[in-house]
Design a protein around this motif. Structure first.
Motif, PDB file in Angstrom:
ATOM      1  N   HIS A 134       0.825  -1.207   0.000  1.00  0.00           N
ATOM      2  CA  HIS A 134       0.000   0.000   0.000  1.00  0.00           C
ATOM      3  C   HIS A 134       0.865   1.266   0.000  1.00  0.00           C
ATOM      4  O   HIS A 134       1.201   1.807   1.056  1.00  0.00           O
ATOM      5  N   TYR A 135       1.217   1.738  -1.218  1.00  0.00           N
ATOM      6  CA  TYR A 135       2.061   2.919  -1.349  1.00  0.00           C
ATOM      7  C   TYR A 135       1.400   3.937  -2.267  1.00  0.00           C
ATOM      8  O   TYR A 135       1.000   3.614  -3.390  1.00  0.00           O
ATOM      9  N   ALA A 136       1.345   5.197  -1.805  1.00  0.00           N
ATOM     10  CA  ALA A 136       0.733   6.253  -2.614  1.00  0.00           C
ATOM     11  C   ALA A 136       1.508   6.489  -3.904  1.00  0.00           C
ATOM     12  O   ALA A 136       0.909   6.778  -4.949  1.00  0.00           O
ATOM     13  N   GLU A 185      -3.714  -3.346  -4.660  1.00  0.00           N
ATOM     14  CA  GLU A 185      -3.036  -3.064  -3.403  1.00  0.00           C
ATOM     15  C   GLU A 185      -3.402  -4.227  -2.485  1.00  0.00           C
ATOM     16  O   GLU A 185      -4.562  -4.361  -2.078  1.00  0.00           O
ATOM     17  N   TYR A 195      -1.259  -3.012   8.229  1.00  0.00           N
ATOM     18  CA  TYR A 195      -2.055  -3.736   7.242  1.00  0.00           C
ATOM     19  C   TYR A 195      -2.068  -5.223   7.566  1.00  0.00           C
ATOM     20  O   TYR A 195      -1.010  -5.828   7.800  1.00  0.00           O
ATOM     21  N   ASP A 199      -6.995  -1.447   3.928  1.00  0.00           N
ATOM     22  CA  ASP A 199      -6.823  -0.527   2.806  1.00  0.00           C
ATOM     23  C   ASP A 199      -6.330   0.827   3.289  1.00  0.00           C
ATOM     24  O   ASP A 199      -6.466   1.181   4.465  1.00  0.00           O
ATOM     25  N   ARG A 200      -5.768   1.609   2.359  1.00  0.00           N
ATOM     26  CA  ARG A 200      -5.161   2.896   2.712  1.00  0.00           C
ATOM     27  C   ARG A 200      -6.202   3.920   3.148  1.00  0.00           C
ATOM     28  O   ARG A 200      -5.936   4.759   4.002  1.00  0.00           O
ATOM     29  N   PHE A 258      -5.869   5.881   6.735  1.00  0.00           N
ATOM     30  CA  PHE A 258      -5.796   7.338   6.804  1.00  0.00           C
ATOM     31  C   PHE A 258      -6.908   7.895   7.697  1.00  0.00           C
ATOM     32  O   PHE A 258      -6.701   8.832   8.476  1.00  0.00           O
ATOM     33  N   THR A 313       1.151   4.903  11.535  1.00  0.00           N
ATOM     34  CA  THR A 313       1.759   3.746  10.901  1.00  0.00           C
ATOM     35  C   THR A 313       3.162   4.125  10.462  1.00  0.00           C
ATOM     36  O   THR A 313       3.554   5.293  10.529  1.00  0.00           O
ATOM     37  N   SER A 371       6.058   3.954   7.376  1.00  0.00           N
ATOM     38  CA  SER A 371       6.222   3.712   5.946  1.00  0.00           C
ATOM     39  C   SER A 371       7.431   4.470   5.417  1.00  0.00           C
ATOM     40  O   SER A 371       8.309   4.867   6.185  1.00  0.00           O
ATOM     41  N   ASP A 404      -3.954  12.853   0.136  1.00  0.00           N
ATOM     42  CA  ASP A 404      -3.158  12.577   1.331  1.00  0.00           C
ATOM     43  C   ASP A 404      -2.828  13.864   2.091  1.00  0.00           C
ATOM     44  O   ASP A 404      -1.938  13.882   2.932  1.00  0.00           O
TER      45      ASP A 404
END
Length: 307
Positions: free
Chosen positions: A98-100, A124, A202, A230-231, A235, A245, A247, A257
Motif C-alpha cells: 500500500h504505497y501512494a 493493493e 495492514y 486498505d489505505r 488514513f 503507521t 512507511s 493525502d
C-alpha cells in the motif's frame, strides 16, 4: 507455430468457450479445436482444461499466454504502423503493497495512454498475494520493500518462485500521522513518543507472518494495535484516532493525502523499496513506461534511484 494459432488461443481465453470463440472467428468448432490441439502438440504442453462450464488455462497455459500476448502485441504494433489498423487494447496488471507513489504513477500512466480501449489492474494487496500474482502471471509487476529483518526470508521466496527483485530507492522510516496529531512539529519521533498512540498496520491474511508485514519493527509489543486492509481506512484512523503507521515517507497530496503528515522515525533501520517480476517474463513496453514514470515520481520527492 503460426500467428493465427496464437490469435485463436487468445479468442478462446477471452470468451472462456471454444464454441463462442469459433463464432467470433467465423470458424467451425471442430476446426478451432483441431488448431488448438495442433498447437498443444507442437509445444508439448496442455494449454487449456476443458469442462462442461467451458475452458480455463492450466498453469503452463498461463505462462504460455504471457509470451503469446507479447508476440501478438508486437504483431499488432507492426500492423498499426504499416497497415493503419486500429490499435490493440493496451493492458497492464500491477500488484503492490500500500504505497501512494505506486498509485500516483499508475494514474499518470493511464492519463498518458492514447487509446480508446485499455485494460489496467492495480491490486493493493497482502505481501503473499503479490508473490502469488507474479508466479501465476496475473500481474506483470510487483512493488514491495526489503529491510534487514525480512530480506533473508523474502529473497528465499523470490528464488523459490523464480522472481527477480530490482531496488528502486532506499528510504529512512517515517511515521504517518494525521495533520492534527500532537506529534506534529517534532523534527523526529522515537518509539517512546509513540507508546500511547494506536498502532495501525495492514493485515496479511492467513499467513500473517512478521516477515510479510508492510511495516518495519512489526515484532515490537505495542499497547494499542489496529489492523486494516486498505489505505483509505488507515488514513481515516490516523485522523480520527490519532493513530500512526510506519512507511517510506512519500505522501501524495494530489491523491487526497493532504490530511496526513510524515515525520522521520529515529531508528537504526532503512527500507529498500523495489519492483518484482517473474524472471521468465520480458517486460512489456507499457510496464517499462510505468517504471519510468514511477522513478520520476520517486525522484520528485527527493529520493535517489538505485542504479
Amino acid at each position: 507455430m503460426r500467428i493465427e494459432q496464437l490469435e485463436y488461443l487468445e479468442a478462446i481465453v477471452k470468451t472462456g468457450s471454444i464454441n463462442e470463440a469459433a463464432k467470433n472467428l467465423y470458424l467451425t468448432q471442430p476446426s478451432l479445436s483441431n488448431a488448438l490441439k495442433e498447437l498443444e502438440k507442437e509445444i508439448g504442453i496442455q494449454i487449456l482444461v476443458r469442462s462442461k462450464l467451458g475452458v480455463s488455462l492450466t498453469d503452463d497455459g498461463r505462462e504460455f499466454m504471457i509470451y503469446a500476448r507479447q508476440i501478438l502485441d508486437n504483431v499488432h504494433l507492426l500492423e498499426e504502423r504499416y497497415q493503419k489498423q486500429s490499435p490493440r487494447k493496451q493492458a497492464l496488471s500491477i500488484s503492490a503493497q500500500h504505497y501512494a507513489f505506486v498509485v500516483h504513477a499508475f494514474v499518470e500512466l493511464i492519463r498518458g495512454v492514447n487509446t480508446e480501449e485499455y485494460q489496467f489492474t492495480l491490486r493493493e494487496t497482502e505481501t503473499q498475494n503479490i508473490l502469488e500474482d507474479l508466479t501465476a502471471f496475473k500481474s506483470e509487476l510487483g512493488v514491495l520493500y526489503l529491510n534487514n529483518f525480512n530480506k533473508q526470508v523474502l529473497e528465499k521466496l523470490f528464488k523459490e518462485n523464480d522472481l527477480v527483485f530490482t531496488p528502486l530507492f532506499v528510504a529512512q522510516p517515517h511515521v504517518f500521522v494525521g495533520a492534527h496529531n500532537p506529534l506534529i512539529g517534532k523534527k523526529y519521533v522515537t518509539l517512546e513518543d509513540l507508546e500511547e498512540y494506536p498502532y495501525l498496520s495492514y493485515e496479511q491474511g492467513e499467513r500473517n507472518s512478521f516477515y510479510f508485514s508492510e511495516e518495519i519493527l512489526s515484532t515490537l509489543d505495542r499497547k494499542k494495535n489496529i489492523k486494516v486492509s486498505d489505505r483509505a481506512t488507515i488514513f481515516n484512523l490516523m485522523v480520527g484516532l490519532n493513530g500512526y503507521t510506519i512507511s517510506s515517507g512519500i505522501i501524495s497530496s494530489e491523491l487526497n493525502d493532504d490530511k496526513i503528515v510524515a515525520i522521520p522515525l529515529k531508528v537504526e533501520d532503512t527500507m529498500t523499496l523495489g519492483w518484482l517480476k517473474h524472471h521468465k517474463l520480458e517486460l512489456s513496453p507499457l510496464a517499462k513506461e510505468y517504471l519510468e514514470i514511477l522513478k520520476q515520481h520517486i525522484e520528485g520527492f527527493g529520493f535517489e534511484i538505485v542504479e
